[in-house]
Scaffold this motif. Structure first.
Motif, PDB file in Angstrom:
ATOM      1  N   LYS A   1       2.208   1.669   5.071  1.00  0.00           N
ATOM      2  CA  LYS A   1       3.261   0.677   4.811  1.00  0.00           C
ATOM      3  C   LYS A   1       4.234   0.607   5.987  1.00  0.00           C
ATOM      4  CE  LYS A   1       6.389  -1.278   1.554  1.00  0.00           C
ATOM      5  NZ  LYS A   1       6.380  -2.478   2.315  1.00  0.00           N
ATOM      6  N   ARG A   2       4.643   1.773   6.510  1.00  0.00           N
ATOM      7  CA  ARG A   2       5.570   1.780   7.648  1.00  0.00           C
ATOM      8  C   ARG A   2       4.957   1.091   8.866  1.00  0.00           C
ATOM      9  NH1 ARG A   2       6.622   7.033   5.874  1.00  0.00           N
ATOM     10  NH2 ARG A   2       5.417   7.929   7.585  1.00  0.00           N
ATOM     11  N   LEU A   3       3.682   1.346   9.123  1.00  0.00           N
ATOM     12  CA  LEU A   3       3.017   0.700  10.255  1.00  0.00           C
ATOM     13  C   LEU A   3       2.950  -0.810  10.062  1.00  0.00           C
ATOM     14  CD1 LEU A   3       0.094   3.130  11.108  1.00  0.00           C
ATOM     15  CD2 LEU A   3       1.877   2.344  12.667  1.00  0.00           C
ATOM     16  N   LYS A   4       2.595  -1.248   8.873  1.00  0.00           N
ATOM     17  CA  LYS A   4       2.532  -2.689   8.603  1.00  0.00           C
ATOM     18  C   LYS A   4       3.912  -3.324   8.791  1.00  0.00           C
ATOM     19  CE  LYS A   4      -0.372  -4.967   6.567  1.00  0.00           C
ATOM     20  NZ  LYS A   4      -1.422  -5.918   6.879  1.00  0.00           N
ATOM     21  N   ASP A   5       4.962  -2.618   8.392  1.00  0.00           N
ATOM     22  CA  ASP A   5       6.322  -3.154   8.506  1.00  0.00           C
ATOM     23  C   ASP A   5       6.805  -3.219   9.953  1.00  0.00           C
ATOM     24  OD1 ASP A   5       6.433  -3.461   5.764  1.00  0.00           O
ATOM     25  OD2 ASP A   5       7.633  -1.650   5.422  1.00  0.00           O
ATOM     26  N   MET A   6       6.313  -2.318  10.810  1.00  0.00           N
ATOM     27  CA  MET A   6       6.815  -2.265  12.190  1.00  0.00           C
ATOM     28  C   MET A   6       6.077  -3.206  13.138  1.00  0.00           C
ATOM     29  SD  MET A   6       5.614   1.288  13.994  1.00  0.00           S
ATOM     30  CE  MET A   6       5.140   1.007  15.674  1.00  0.00           C
ATOM     31  N   VAL A   7       4.944  -3.738  12.709  1.00  0.00           N
ATOM     32  CA  VAL A   7       4.116  -4.574  13.575  1.00  0.00           C
ATOM     33  C   VAL A   7       4.256  -6.033  13.166  1.00  0.00           C
ATOM     34  CG1 VAL A   7       1.740  -5.000  14.329  1.00  0.00           C
ATOM     35  CG2 VAL A   7       2.509  -2.676  13.913  1.00  0.00           C
ATOM     36  N   PHE A   8       4.206  -6.909  14.163  1.00  0.00           N
ATOM     37  CA  PHE A   8       4.248  -8.338  13.903  1.00  0.00           C
ATOM     38  C   PHE A   8       3.145  -8.692  12.907  1.00  0.00           C
ATOM     39  CE2 PHE A   8       3.395 -12.809  14.927  1.00  0.00           C
ATOM     40  CZ  PHE A   8       4.686 -13.309  14.821  1.00  0.00           C
ATOM     41  N   PRO A   9       3.440  -9.498  11.878  1.00  0.00           N
ATOM     42  CA  PRO A   9       2.432  -9.835  10.862  1.00  0.00           C
ATOM     43  C   PRO A   9       1.132 -10.350  11.485  1.00  0.00           C
ATOM     44  CG  PRO A   9       4.573 -10.689  10.234  1.00  0.00           C
ATOM     45  CD  PRO A   9       4.717 -10.155  11.644  1.00  0.00           C
TER      46      PRO A   9
ATOM     47  N   ARG B   1      -7.030   3.804  -1.068  1.00  0.00           N
ATOM     48  CA  ARG B   1      -6.906   3.799  -2.535  1.00  0.00           C
ATOM     49  C   ARG B   1      -5.471   4.137  -2.901  1.00  0.00           C
ATOM     50  NH1 ARG B   1     -11.826   6.696  -5.735  1.00  0.00           N
ATOM     51  NH2 ARG B   1     -10.177   6.545  -7.319  1.00  0.00           N
ATOM     52  N   SER B   2      -4.852   3.302  -3.702  1.00  0.00           N
ATOM     53  CA  SER B   2      -3.449   3.563  -4.060  1.00  0.00           C
ATOM     54  C   SER B   2      -3.309   4.766  -4.985  1.00  0.00           C
ATOM     55  CB  SER B   2      -2.807   2.325  -4.680  1.00  0.00           C
ATOM     56  OG  SER B   2      -3.474   1.938  -5.854  1.00  0.00           O
ATOM     57  N   ASP B   3      -4.397   5.200  -5.622  1.00  0.00           N
ATOM     58  CA  ASP B   3      -4.319   6.358  -6.508  1.00  0.00           C
ATOM     59  C   ASP B   3      -4.658   7.677  -5.813  1.00  0.00           C
ATOM     60  OD1 ASP B   3      -7.017   5.653  -6.213  1.00  0.00           O
ATOM     61  OD2 ASP B   3      -7.554   6.244  -8.261  1.00  0.00           O
ATOM     62  N   THR B   4      -5.212   7.636  -4.598  1.00  0.00           N
ATOM     63  CA  THR B   4      -5.610   8.884  -3.939  1.00  0.00           C
ATOM     64  C   THR B   4      -5.187   8.987  -2.476  1.00  0.00           C
ATOM     65  OG1 THR B   4      -7.784   7.995  -3.298  1.00  0.00           O
ATOM     66  CG2 THR B   4      -7.657   9.173  -5.423  1.00  0.00           C
ATOM     67  N   SER B   5      -4.633   7.947  -1.895  1.00  0.00           N
ATOM     68  CA  SER B   5      -4.329   7.958  -0.463  1.00  0.00           C
ATOM     69  C   SER B   5      -3.204   8.934  -0.123  1.00  0.00           C
ATOM     70  CB  SER B   5      -3.925   6.571   0.015  1.00  0.00           C
ATOM     71  OG  SER B   5      -3.539   6.630   1.377  1.00  0.00           O
ATOM     72  N   PRO B   6      -3.482   9.863   0.797  1.00  0.00           N
ATOM     73  CA  PRO B   6      -2.424  10.760   1.238  1.00  0.00           C
ATOM     74  C   PRO B   6      -1.549  10.131   2.331  1.00  0.00           C
ATOM     75  CG  PRO B   6      -4.483  11.396   2.266  1.00  0.00           C
ATOM     76  CD  PRO B   6      -4.788  10.235   1.346  1.00  0.00           C
TER      77      PRO B   6
ATOM     78  N   ALA C   1      -1.567  -2.187  -1.461  1.00  0.00           N
ATOM     79  CA  ALA C   1      -1.193  -3.592  -1.284  1.00  0.00           C
ATOM     80  C   ALA C   1      -1.304  -4.049   0.170  1.00  0.00           C
ATOM     81  CB  ALA C   1       0.228  -3.815  -1.799  1.00  0.00           C
ATOM     82  N   ASP C   2      -1.187  -3.128   1.111  1.00  0.00           N
ATOM     83  CA  ASP C   2      -1.223  -3.483   2.529  1.00  0.00           C
ATOM     84  C   ASP C   2      -2.642  -3.585   3.090  1.00  0.00           C
ATOM     85  OD1 ASP C   2       1.630  -3.640   3.134  1.00  0.00           O
ATOM     86  OD2 ASP C   2       1.631  -1.526   2.595  1.00  0.00           O
ATOM     87  N   ALA C   3      -3.662  -3.459   2.230  1.00  0.00           N
ATOM     88  CA  ALA C   3      -5.050  -3.534   2.683  1.00  0.00           C
ATOM     89  C   ALA C   3      -5.692  -4.854   2.270  1.00  0.00           C
ATOM     90  CB  ALA C   3      -5.856  -2.368   2.109  1.00  0.00           C
ATOM     91  N   THR C   4      -6.736  -5.204   3.007  1.00  0.00           N
ATOM     92  CA  THR C   4      -7.558  -6.372   2.715  1.00  0.00           C
ATOM     93  C   THR C   4      -8.938  -5.863   2.342  1.00  0.00           C
ATOM     94  OG1 THR C   4      -6.360  -7.688   4.341  1.00  0.00           O
ATOM     95  CG2 THR C   4      -8.542  -8.472   3.724  1.00  0.00           C
ATOM     96  N   VAL C   5      -9.509  -6.383   1.277  1.00  0.00           N
ATOM     97  CA  VAL C   5     -10.852  -5.978   0.876  1.00  0.00           C
ATOM     98  C   VAL C   5     -11.857  -6.867   1.620  1.00  0.00           C
ATOM     99  CG1 VAL C   5     -12.472  -5.745  -1.047  1.00  0.00           C
ATOM    100  CG2 VAL C   5     -10.050  -5.181  -1.380  1.00  0.00           C
ATOM    101  N   VAL C   6     -12.807  -6.214   2.301  1.00  0.00           N
ATOM    102  CA  VAL C   6     -13.885  -6.923   3.003  1.00  0.00           C
ATOM    103  C   VAL C   6     -15.193  -6.614   2.277  1.00  0.00           C
ATOM    104  CG1 VAL C   6     -12.679  -6.940   5.231  1.00  0.00           C
ATOM    105  CG2 VAL C   6     -14.227  -5.050   4.678  1.00  0.00           C
TER     106      VAL C   6
ATOM    107  N   GLN D   1      -4.461  -4.790  10.579  1.00  0.00           N
ATOM    108  CA  GLN D   1      -5.097  -4.982   9.282  1.00  0.00           C
ATOM    109  C   GLN D   1      -5.742  -3.668   8.877  1.00  0.00           C
ATOM    110  OE1 GLN D   1      -7.366  -8.583   8.424  1.00  0.00           O
ATOM    111  NE2 GLN D   1      -9.074  -7.311   7.747  1.00  0.00           N
ATOM    112  N   PHE D   2      -5.685  -3.387   7.592  1.00  0.00           N
ATOM    113  CA  PHE D   2      -6.402  -2.257   7.008  1.00  0.00           C
ATOM    114  C   PHE D   2      -7.462  -2.862   6.107  1.00  0.00           C
ATOM    115  CE2 PHE D   2      -2.377  -0.538   8.300  1.00  0.00           C
ATOM    116  CZ  PHE D   2      -2.697   0.710   8.793  1.00  0.00           C
ATOM    117  N   SER D   3      -8.729  -2.619   6.438  1.00  0.00           N
ATOM    118  CA  SER D   3      -9.848  -3.245   5.724  1.00  0.00           C
ATOM    119  C   SER D   3     -10.548  -2.224   4.838  1.00  0.00           C
ATOM    120  CB  SER D   3     -10.843  -3.832   6.727  1.00  0.00           C
ATOM    121  OG  SER D   3     -10.234  -4.857   7.479  1.00  0.00           O
ATOM    122  N   ALA D   4     -10.631  -2.547   3.546  1.00  0.00           N
ATOM    123  CA  ALA D   4     -11.277  -1.681   2.563  1.00  0.00           C
ATOM    124  C   ALA D   4     -12.651  -2.249   2.208  1.00  0.00           C
ATOM    125  CB  ALA D   4     -10.406  -1.592   1.304  1.00  0.00           C
TER     126      ALA D   4
END
Length: 150
Positions: free
Chosen positions: A90-98, A79-84, A125-130, A102-105
């Motif tokens: 974001k850093r993990l997504k940026d360091m790994v080949f696209p 959750r972008s409003d509560t995620s600690p 923004a870096d998550a996918t809703v399943v 995946q982060f699945s919500a």
């Protein structure tokens, strides 16, 4: 003809030695990590595990796909409003080949939270809703993915 066969053998050998997926005898690795707790320590432990897996297989020049699946109280991780931990995500997504992480919500959880809280639940923004986090985990396991719960 002999020179042609020798050249073909050299080219094939170089393809096998330079391709990460083929370097591991064609085996690629897949890991699904479950997050179902609204606990920053558990979230950070899961991200530490993700980082360790990435570094391990990167050092071995092997391919790995990772899916961190959050549902129930664990959806707070995405959750972008509560995620600690959204900066780490974001850093993990940026360091790994696209496409390799995946982060699945879970949408079932998201809809339940929206009903209970009376407002839309924003997802990072870096998550996918399943549709369902539990079903997504089950289907990944059916496809041969390894399963970890920190």
């Amino acid at each position: 003809m002999r020179d042609f066969l020798r050249l073909a053998a050299v080219l094939l050998t170089s393809v096998f030695l330079t391709s990460p997926a083929l370097a591991a005898d064609g085996k690629s690795h897949h890991i699904a990590i479950q997050i179902d707790q609204n606990d920053p320590q558990v979230m950070n432990l899961a991200l530490n595990n993700v980082n360790a897996v990435i570094e391990y297989y990167r050092a071995r020049n092997e391919d790995v796909d990772i899916d961190v699946v959050a549902y129930g109280p664990g959806l707070h991780m995405l959750r972008s409003d509560t995620s600690p931990v959204q900066d780490r995500i974001k850093r993990l997504k940026d360091m790994v080949f696209p496409g390799k992480i995946q982060f699945s919500a879970c949408n079932n959880t998201r809809q339940g939270m929206e009903k209970a809280e009376g407002h839309p639940i924003p997802i990072v923004a870096d998550a996918t809703v399943v549709p369902s986090g539990v079903v997504h985990l089950m289907e990944l396991q059916e496809q041969g993915w390894s399963y970890v719960r920190p």
